[in-house]
Design an enzyme around this catalytic site. Structure first.
Site, mmCIF file in Angstrom:
data_model
loop_
_atom_site.group_PDB
_atom_site.id
_atom_site.type_symbol
_atom_site.label_atom_id
_atom_site.label_comp_id
_atom_site.label_asym_id
_atom_site.label_seq_id
_atom_site.Cartn_x
_atom_site.Cartn_y
_atom_site.Cartn_z
ATOM 1 N N GLU A 55 23.535 -10.391 -22.995
ATOM 2 C CA GLU A 55 23.574 -11.390 -24.055
ATOM 3 C C GLU A 55 24.505 -12.547 -23.693
ATOM 4 O OE1 GLU A 55 23.472 -7.332 -26.245
ATOM 5 O OE2 GLU A 55 24.006 -8.133 -24.271
ATOM 6 N N CYS A 87 29.434 -8.000 -27.719
ATOM 7 C CA CYS A 87 28.342 -8.981 -27.673
ATOM 8 C C CYS A 87 27.962 -9.464 -29.074
ATOM 9 C CB CYS A 87 27.127 -8.376 -26.979
ATOM 10 S SG CYS A 87 27.383 -8.093 -25.212
ATOM 11 N N SER A 171 9.571 19.965 9.256
ATOM 12 C CA SER A 171 9.064 19.170 8.137
ATOM 13 C C SER A 171 8.996 17.679 8.428
ATOM 14 C CB SER A 171 9.960 19.387 6.904
ATOM 15 O OG SER A 171 11.275 18.934 7.157
ATOM 16 N N SER A 225 27.352 28.067 -3.222
ATOM 17 C CA SER A 225 28.025 29.160 -3.924
ATOM 18 C C SER A 225 29.116 29.823 -3.096
ATOM 19 C CB SER A 225 27.003 30.219 -4.353
ATOM 20 O OG SER A 225 26.121 29.704 -5.317
ATOM 21 N N GLY A 295 15.718 22.365 -1.272
ATOM 22 C CA GLY A 295 14.647 23.296 -0.938
ATOM 23 C C GLY A 295 14.137 24.030 -2.155
ATOM 24 N N LEU A 298 16.869 26.002 -4.719
ATOM 25 C CA LEU A 298 17.620 25.201 -5.687
ATOM 26 C C LEU A 298 16.676 24.499 -6.651
ATOM 27 C CD1 LEU A 298 20.215 24.132 -6.841
ATOM 28 C CD2 LEU A 298 20.249 22.369 -5.067
#
Length: 363
Positions: A55, A87, A171, A225, A295, A298
Site C-alpha cells: 500500500e 498501512c 536416479s 533420528s 525418500g 520420510l
C-alpha cells in the site's frame, strides 16, 4: 458490494503480489492497485520483509491522486506497528475513499482490526474478492498463522509408474532438464528444504537454490533420528542448516554447532523424530513454506502423521518396473476407505514431463 471493474483491479493486484514470491518471507506476499473506477493510478507490491508494504509503495507513486480513489489490496491492511508503520494510517492520510481487500489477515495482530480502523475513518470497505486466489498465494503464511506450522509440500520426481530410482539407487536423471530447472523455483519460494538422513547419505545433496533470484538460501532441515549426518556433508557446508534428531546427548551436538549447524532433539515414543513437533518448531521460527525433497520413508512418515499438505510431482514418460523404488512408504491398507485422498490442482507440461500439483483433502 463489488463493481464490474473491481475484479480486474484485484486480479492485477494478485499479479503484483507474485513479484514477492521469493523475497517477502516471513511476511505475506501482497499487491496493491490504486484506481478510480477503470483508471489505474498506481501500483505497488511488498518487496522485502522490513521494507514498505504494498500500500505504501502504491500511495507514494499516486501522490495527491490517491485522494478519493479506491485501493485494491490482496490482504487486509495492517493496523499495528511492526518493522513498518500501519498501512491503515497511510490509507486514511492519503484520502482513500474505498478499500477492496481479497481477504482478512489471519495474523492475530491484525485479524479485522485493519478493516475496523478504516471504517471508523469513514472509508468504505469490501472484503472477499478473489479470496481463493489470495489464500493460495499465501497458503504458507496462512498455515503458520492459523495452525502454528508451515505449509509442507512434498516434491518428488518419478517415472510414469511412480518410481523414483532403480533398486540400486540410481536416479540421475529420471526427469528432463526443464523439470529440474522448474523445481528450483519451488525451492526459491520455500523458507526451508526438508530432507532425511537416507537422502543425505545416498545422494549428498546441497539443497541450495540455483538459477533463481532469492534473498539468501532456504534453511536446510535434516531429519536424522540417530544423528548420523557426516560433518563433511554438502548440506552442512554453508552452515545454514538444522538437524532434528531423537538423540539427547549434548556432547554429540557440539561438532555440528561448531560448523554453525543447529541441532534440536525431538524424540517421540519410538525414538524417532516427532514430525508434528518439528512442524510446530519450524512454524515458531517464522517459516511459511517447507519443500520436502526426501525418500519414500520420510515422505510416507510425513503423510502418515498428517504433516504433508500438498504434493509437487514431476512425472517422466518412462517406466522403471516393480523392483524400482517408490515415492511413499505408507502403512499397508486393508480397505480402500483408508486411502489418502487428494485433490488435483493443476497438471502442467514441463518439457517432456508433467508437473502434477495436488493437495491432501484434509488440509
Amino acid at each position: 458490494m463489488f463493481y464490474p471493474f473491481d475484479e480486474q483491479h484485484m486480479a492485477r493486484a494478485l499479479q503484483l503480489a507474485e513479484h514477492g514470491l521469493t523475497t517477502t518471507m516471513p511476511n505475506p506476499r501482497v499487491g496493491c492497485v490504486i484506481a478510480t473506477e477503470e483508471e489505474v493510478i498506481s501500483e505497488g507490491w511488498h518487496e522485502r520483509a522490513g521494507e514498505p508494504h504494498a500500500e505504501v509503495h502504491a500511495l507514494r507513486k499516486a501522490g495527491a491522486r490517491a485522494q478519493g480513489a479506491t485501493a485494491y489490496v490482496t490482504l487486509e491492511p495492517c493496523s499495528h506497528f511492526g518493522r513498518t508503520p500501519p498501512c491503515c494510517d497511510a490509507l486514511v492520510k492519503a484520502g482513500i475513499r474505498r478499500v477492496v481487500a481479497a481477504m482478512q489477515d489471519p495474523n492475530p495482530n491484525v485479524a479485522g482490526r485493519g478493516f475496523e480502523r478504516l471504517r471508523a475513518a469513514g472509508i468504505e470497505v469490501a472484503v472477499g474478492l478473489l479470496e481463493a486466489r489470495a489464500r493460495t498465494l499465501n497458503e504458507g503464511f496462512i498455515s503458520r498463522m492459523e495452525r502454528g506450522r508451515p505449509w509442507l509440500r512434498i516434491k518428488s520426481a518419478a517415472s510414469l509408474d511412480g518410481r523414483t530410482a532403480l533398486a540400486n539407487g540410481q536416479s540421475q536423471w529420471i526427469t528432463c532438464d526443464e523439470a529440474r530447472a522448474d523445481a528450483q523455483h519451488w525451492r526459491a519460494r520455500s523458507c526451508a528444504i526438508l530432507t532425511g538422513i537416507g537422502t543425505v547419505l545416498a545422494d549428498n545433496p546441497r539443497l541450495t537454490v540455483r538459477g533463481v533470484q532469492r534473498v539468501g538460501q532456504p534453511l536446510r532441515v535434516i531429519v536424522d533420528s540417530q544423528l548420523r549426518t557426516p560433518l563433511q556433508a554438502a548440506v552442512l557446508e554453508e552452515g545454514h542448516a538444522l538437524i532434528a534428531t531423537a538423540i539427547q546427548d549434548e556432547e554429540r551436538f557440539e561438532p555440528y554447532r561448531q560448523l554453525g549447524v543447529e541441532v534440536i532433539s525431538l524424540p517421540n515414543n519410538q525414538q524417532q523424530v516427532d514430525l508434528p513437533r518439528l512442524m510446530l518448531e519450524l512454524g515458531a521460527r517464522g517459516l511459511n513454506e517447507v519443500l520436502t525433497e526426501a525418500g519414500a520413508s520420510l515422505n510416507g512418515a510425513l503423510i502418515a502423521t498428517g504433516c504433508a499438505d500438498a504434493l509437487l510431482l514431476y512425472i517422466a514418460p518412462c517406466l522403471l518396473g516393480m523392483d524400482a523404488r517408490g515415492m511413499f512408504s505408507l502403512p499397508r491398507l486393508t480397505d480402500l476407505h483408508q486411502r489418502q485422498q487428494l485433490h488435483i490442482q493443476q497438471i502442467t507440461p514441463i518439457g517432456e514431463d508433467l508437473r502434477v500439483q495436488a493437495r491432501f483433502s484434509n488440509t
